[in-house]
Design an enzyme around this catalytic site. Structure first.
Site, PDB file in Angstrom:
ATOM      1  N   CYS A 129       0.823  -1.371  -0.037  1.00 26.30           N
ATOM      2  CA  CYS A 129       0.078   0.081  -0.061  1.00 26.30           C
ATOM      3  C   CYS A 129       0.947   1.264  -0.101  1.00 26.30           C
ATOM      4  O   CYS A 129       1.449   1.706  -1.152  1.00 26.30           O
ATOM      5  CB  CYS A 129      -1.178   0.082   1.269  1.00 26.30           C
ATOM      6  SG  CYS A 129      -2.450   0.984   0.767  1.00 26.30           S
ATOM      7  N   HIS A 185      -3.665  -4.861   0.261  1.00 31.13           N
ATOM      8  CA  HIS A 185      -3.181  -5.295   1.707  1.00 31.13           C
ATOM      9  C   HIS A 185      -3.225  -6.925   1.664  1.00 31.13           C
ATOM     10  O   HIS A 185      -4.154  -7.467   2.161  1.00 31.13           O
ATOM     11  CB  HIS A 185      -3.552  -4.700   2.720  1.00 31.13           C
ATOM     12  CG  HIS A 185      -3.855  -3.357   3.133  1.00 31.13           C
ATOM     13  ND1 HIS A 185      -2.628  -2.966   3.811  1.00 31.13           N
ATOM     14  CD2 HIS A 185      -4.293  -2.271   2.607  1.00 31.13           C
ATOM     15  CE1 HIS A 185      -2.553  -1.696   3.774  1.00 31.13           C
ATOM     16  NE2 HIS A 185      -3.555  -1.163   3.151  1.00 31.13           N
ATOM     17  N   GLU A 244      -1.625  -8.975   3.484  1.00 32.55           N
ATOM     18  CA  GLU A 244      -1.514  -9.397   4.751  1.00 32.55           C
ATOM     19  C   GLU A 244      -2.836  -9.871   5.232  1.00 32.55           C
ATOM     20  O   GLU A 244      -2.933 -10.510   6.395  1.00 32.55           O
ATOM     21  CB  GLU A 244      -0.717  -8.348   5.782  1.00 32.55           C
ATOM     22  CG  GLU A 244      -1.585  -7.380   5.921  1.00 32.55           C
ATOM     23  CD  GLU A 244      -1.426  -6.190   5.073  1.00 32.55           C
ATOM     24  OE1 GLU A 244      -0.979  -6.382   3.881  1.00 32.55           O
ATOM     25  OE2 GLU A 244      -1.516  -4.768   5.499  1.00 32.55           O
TER      26      GLU A 244
HETATM   27  N1  GLN Z   1      -1.784   6.975   2.779  1.00 32.60           N
HETATM   28  C1  GLN Z   1      -2.003   6.133   1.617  1.00 32.60           C
HETATM   29  C2  GLN Z   1      -3.337   6.388   0.928  1.00 32.60           C
HETATM   30  O1  GLN Z   1      -4.244   6.894   1.683  1.00 32.60           O
HETATM   31  C3  GLN Z   1      -1.716   4.634   1.949  1.00 32.60           C
HETATM   32  C4  GLN Z   1      -2.678   4.114   2.610  1.00 32.60           C
HETATM   33  C5  GLN Z   1      -2.230   2.848   3.258  1.00 32.60           C
HETATM   34  O2  GLN Z   1      -1.111   2.457   3.163  1.00 32.60           O
HETATM   35  N2  GLN Z   1      -3.178   1.884   3.670  1.00 32.60           N
HETATM   36  O3  GLN Z   1      -3.639   6.200  -0.281  1.00 32.60           O
END
Ligand code: GLN
Length: 545
Positions: free
Chosen positions: A381, A506, A508
């Site tokens: 992410c 994600h 995970e």
């Molecule tokens: N801050 C970033 C976004 O909002 C990544 C978010 C995250 O890593 N879950 O796109």
């Protein structure tokens, strides 16, 4: 008829109610029962999505996009129970519904009260999981018995037995036997008092699970049984496990908890088949190698902030028979001391999800180090967005490139808000959330998945800016996965690097101890190869007792 198990906690928080609930779910599932798991949280936030990791730890995301408590991660890793929006209710969500009904006039002029209106709504939340194909619903009550916030929840589950009958409900109370080092003994008084609190409301627990650091004596367990009015076979010990949380179900099975539950709720007695689970625990305890991976994040001192990531690394470790040692690094430390120093000797680098500005430059330096040193890199992410910024700045000559989240005035917003997110005003529940389909091009990710289409869970607002795709690809950072219909970049890779994969989602949230996630597998496999080539201690067998 669906039966109900309620799990409460006493004495202190963080006793591992989530793990215990998940373990019970696993044990019953392995006896052929169809199980659902649910958590009720007494705080007033509608969901944990807007809460600071310091307050709450990781936010666990479900396929349907619900942002939930991290205990649901345990539920999903231990059991196959499907998890949805109905599996995590907060007091905030309960009150929101009560207040909506009040405004809609649905209470027909009555005075709206905690009992019965709030407690009815809580019971309705539990009922949502009742279905013809569900044998048992396990409902964990967050918080500690005796807290003001928990009261309506504890009251609601007391009423539940009145509604459904003794033979259809079971109360399990998790408690602590504190160890006093000075006198070298365990104490039972806090347990007696917390059971007393439950009985004040009208709940007599059927099973007590006593958490402790050292083994209590038989005499002590008999005393707890007598004072708390719980038959001796309902008093169990859950001593801190030595090696892995995956031992917990086996510890409870050895004390016949599943047998007791099935007897009490009238389920047929079958043996729980846990051979694979025993194998997992065996493999965790007998790794053949050790590798060290750096996780460079922002909430590193916080045990729970990257829970699912640490678990997923451990799962891939089980698969490869390696012990994955994690060097937890505050990204700001890299800014202060330099990546060479802070990352020296690791065999892989992972940058997890994150929000905001703090530590970003340190994360960029970590990615650069991994790229230049040809160490396996895995970006999750924010970790993908950081990898894009790193290439833009250091290989495409786009000075000042950034995510517009971090620097709204950047001349090169390589990560930015796309139209759908620009219009959003509320913060809660408005990110790109939940399972989304992704189409894969040939590359490492596709090799790992062994499939050209996948579904993975998202939780972010910002996106790869397609305007920069061409220069980034020329610099060796290739998009190998795109949203199946929206064509957003979901996976990037460096084909010229031993293993450099970063994903906008994600992964995970979809790894299990007995089915590790393909990308974590691929990453840890690459880390092991790298460690062996470099003699980073991985070739040595580790002796674990
Ligand atoms: N801050 C970033 C976004 O909002 C990544 C978010 C995250 O890593 N879950 O796109």
């Amino acid at each position: 008829m669906t039966k109900h198990i309620f799990i409460t906690g006493g004495v202190v928080s963080s006793l591992g109610k989530g793990l215990t609930s998940a373990s019970i779910g696993l044990l019953l599932e392995r006896r052929g029962l169809r199980v659902r798991l649910q958590k009720l949280d007494p705080y007033l936030n509608i969901d944990p999505g807007t809460m600071n990791p310091y307050q709450h730890g990781e936010v666990y995301v479900l396929d349907d996009g619900t942002e939930t408590d991290l205990d649901l991660g345990h539920y999903e890793r231990f059991s196959n129970a499907p998890l949805t929006r109905e599996c995590n209710f907060t007091a905030g969500r309960i009150y929101q519904e009560v207040l909506r009904k009040e405004r809609a006039g649905e209470y027909l002029g009555q005075t709206v009260q905690v009992i019965p209106h709030v407690t009815d709504e809580i019971k309705r939340a539990v009922e949502k999981l009742v279905a013809p194909d569900v044998d048992v619903v396990i409902t964990e009550i967050g918080g500690t018995v005796g807290d003001i916030e928990s009261l309506p929840f504890v009251e609601a589950i007391r009423q539940f037995r009145l509604d459904k009958g003794y033979e259809n409900t079971l109360y399990i109370h998790l408690t602590l036997l504190p160890y006093l080092r000075a006198s070298g003994e365990l104490k039972t008084k806090p347990t007696q008092q917390s059971v007393g609190k439950l009985r004040e409301i009208g709940i007599q627990p059927d099973v007590l699970i006593c958490r402790c650091e050292v083994e209590p004596t038989e005499e002590m367990l008999r005393k707890i049984s007598l004072f708390c009015n719980v038959p001796r076979d309902g008093v169990l010990v859950e001593k801190d496990v030595d090696h892995t949380i995956y031992e917990v179900p086996l510890v409870l099975r050895d004390q016949k908890l599943d047998e007791t539950i099935c007897r009490r709720l009238g389920f047929p007695q079958r043996r729980a088949d846990l051979a694979d689970w025993e194998q997992i625990v065996h493999d965790v305890c007998h790794p053949q190698h050790e590798v060290e991976i750096a996780v460079a994040g922002k909430y590193i001192g916080l045990q729970d902030a990257y829970k699912s990531i640490y678990e997923s690394l451990a799962h891939a470790g089980i698969r490869h028979k390696v012990h994955v040692k994690i060097r937890k690094i505050e990204a700001e430390e890299i800014e202060a001391e330099g990546a060479e120093r802070v990352l020296a000797g690791v065999s892989g680098v992972l940058v997890p999800g994150g929000f905001g500005k703090r530590g970003v430059e340190g994360k960029i330096a970590a990615v650069r180090y991994a790229r230049e040193q040809r160490l396996p890199y895995f970006g999750l992410c924010f970790g993908m967005q950081i990898a894009v910024i790193e290439t833009a700045r250091n290989l495409c000559g786009l000075a000042g490139a950034n995510s517009s989240e971090v620097d709204p005035k950047t001349p090169h917003p390589v990560i930015t808000l796309l139209d759908a997110q620009r219009r959003v005003v509320d913060l809660g529940g408005t990110m790109r959330l939940g399972a989304q389909p992704c189409a894969l091009q040939p590359g490492r990710a596709r090799d790992a998945y062994g499939s050209a289409t996948i579904s993975e869970r998202h939780r972010h607002r910002y996106e790869f800016n397609p305007a920069y795709k061409a220069p980034l690809e020329q610099a060796g950072l290739v998009v190998t996965g795109e949203h199946a219909t929206l064509h957003l970049a979901e996976i990037i890779e460096r084909p010229d690097h031993p293993w450099f994969v970063a994903v906008q989602y994600h992964p995970e949230f979809k790894s299990k101890p007995n089915r590790s996630h393909p990308l974590f597998d691929g990453f840890v496999g690459a880390v092991l190869r790298c460690a062996k080539e470099r003699g980073n201690g991985a070739a040595t067998r580790v002796a674990v007792p």
